[in-house]
Design an enzyme around this catalytic site. Sequence first.
Site, PDB file in Angstrom:
ATOM      1  CD  GLU A 143      30.575  33.352  53.887  1.00 57.26           C
ATOM      2  OE1 GLU A 143      31.082  33.835  54.920  1.00 57.26           O
ATOM      3  OE2 GLU A 143      29.914  32.297  53.889  1.00 57.26           O
TER       4      GLU A 143
ATOM      5  CG  HIS B  20      33.961  31.333  49.447  1.00 57.87           C
ATOM      6  ND1 HIS B  20      34.482  30.177  49.979  1.00 57.87           N
ATOM      7  CD2 HIS B  20      32.619  31.248  49.613  1.00 57.87           C
ATOM      8  CE1 HIS B  20      33.495  29.430  50.459  1.00 57.87           C
ATOM      9  NE2 HIS B  20      32.346  30.054  50.245  1.00 57.87           N
TER      10      HIS B  20
ATOM     11  CG  HIS C  30      30.685  26.284  47.541  1.00 57.59           C
ATOM     12  ND1 HIS C  30      29.342  26.589  47.563  1.00 57.59           N
ATOM     13  CD2 HIS C  30      31.264  27.115  48.446  1.00 57.59           C
ATOM     14  CE1 HIS C  30      29.108  27.565  48.436  1.00 57.59           C
ATOM     15  NE2 HIS C  30      30.263  27.920  48.985  1.00 57.59           N
TER      16      HIS C  30
ATOM     17  CD  GLU D 179      52.263  23.110  36.828  1.00 54.72           C
ATOM     18  OE1 GLU D 179      51.605  24.132  36.627  1.00 54.72           O
ATOM     19  OE2 GLU D 179      53.489  23.030  36.681  1.00 54.72           O
TER      20      GLU D 179
ATOM     21  CG  HIS E 115      31.419  26.293  53.190  1.00 52.20           C
ATOM     22  ND1 HIS E 115      30.531  27.029  53.938  1.00 52.20           N
ATOM     23  CD2 HIS E 115      31.507  26.948  51.998  1.00 52.20           C
ATOM     24  CE1 HIS E 115      30.091  28.063  53.236  1.00 52.20           C
ATOM     25  NE2 HIS E 115      30.673  28.034  52.060  1.00 52.20           N
TER      26      HIS E 115
HETATM   27  P1  13P Z   1      26.468  34.679  49.334  1.00 49.21           P
HETATM   28  O1  13P Z   1      25.357  34.417  48.344  1.00 49.21           O
HETATM   29  O2  13P Z   1      25.995  35.503  50.500  1.00 49.21           O
HETATM   30  O3  13P Z   1      27.699  35.230  48.676  1.00 49.21           O
HETATM   31  O4  13P Z   1      26.862  33.276  49.986  1.00 49.21           O
HETATM   32  C1  13P Z   1      27.330  32.228  49.201  1.00 49.21           C
HETATM   33  C2  13P Z   1      28.316  31.384  49.924  1.00 49.21           C
HETATM   34  O5  13P Z   1      29.099  30.705  49.298  1.00 49.21           O
HETATM   35  C3  13P Z   1      28.325  31.378  51.400  1.00 49.21           C
HETATM   36  O6  13P Z   1      29.499  30.795  51.890  1.00 49.21           O
HETATM   37 ZN    ZN Z   2      30.384  29.346  50.481  1.00 44.61          ZN
END
Ligand code: 13P
Ligand code: ZN
Length: 271
Positions: free
Chosen positions: A117, A140, A142, A170, A211
């Site tokens: 990413e 980033h 999840h 908050e 995602h």
């Molecule tokens: P990477 O291992 O390439 O960082 O990918 C993980 C991810 O969250 C892809 O969106």
């Molecule tokens: Zn990801």
Amino acid sequence: MKDILTAPFMVEMIRTLTNMYDHGWDERNGGNVSLLLEEAQLRDYLDLQAAPVRDIPTGFTAPELEGRCFLVTGTGKYFKNVQYAPEVNLGLVRIADGGARAELLWGFADGGKFTSEFPAHMMSHVVRLGIDPTNRVVMHCHPVNLLAMTFIHPLDEREFTRTLWQMCSECIVVFPDGVNVLPWMLCGTNEIGEATAEKMKTARLVVWALHGIYGVGRDLDEAFGLIETAEKGAEIYMKIAHLPRLTTITDPQLRQLEAHFGVKAREGYLE
Ligand code: 13P
Ligand code: ZN
């Protein structure tokens, strides 16, 4: 030269990645973080005049970032392992050739490279630095509840933001600029990088439906705290979404929070 593993930015990065893993936001290799560093922060730890370890092509351009250095997670690397082998799971790169190339200055010791990413990270840095020159972090991950919410809540950005604001006091204080949302897109591409950066023009949080989420900040704590607060709102939503709602935080109450904490809610988002 001092040991780079003792540098404050390195210690903070490792602690943050470990904490993200412990929060359940980063299964397997899920998630990625990039931290912009100034030369002054690096000088005691690296010879910046020395030839790079190797060059890694990026597949995009970002002339605004020429010469800038980033500590970044490696593709396929597990956050849970970073604390045990930072030099394998992290890399320090300097952007060169107008963004087309990254010079590896340290790390990725097993021949690895930066996160898939990287386009979304670098393009988001460009946009956020244009808005706030002190921005340093793109994060980033999840988080379960934010992700779950994208399956059952309309992806309209105003509605998505308002729902989160209504979940705890908050939220509007921490992210008055709201949450932008991208529909499902193929990850790891320049296209999703460009789309994410475009969304970063108006908010510091960008959800990737089905995602995960991106957050930015002036330091690791700020980016982490943004995501943590949005995820808390989503967690409450996922606990109550299927139940009759008897009470909510009203728009006049959100306006009170706005005034009391001196924040400006995204234009047109409150009634
Ligand atoms: P990477 O291992 O390439 O960082 O990918 C993980 C991810 O969250 C892809 O969106
Ligand atoms: Zn990801």
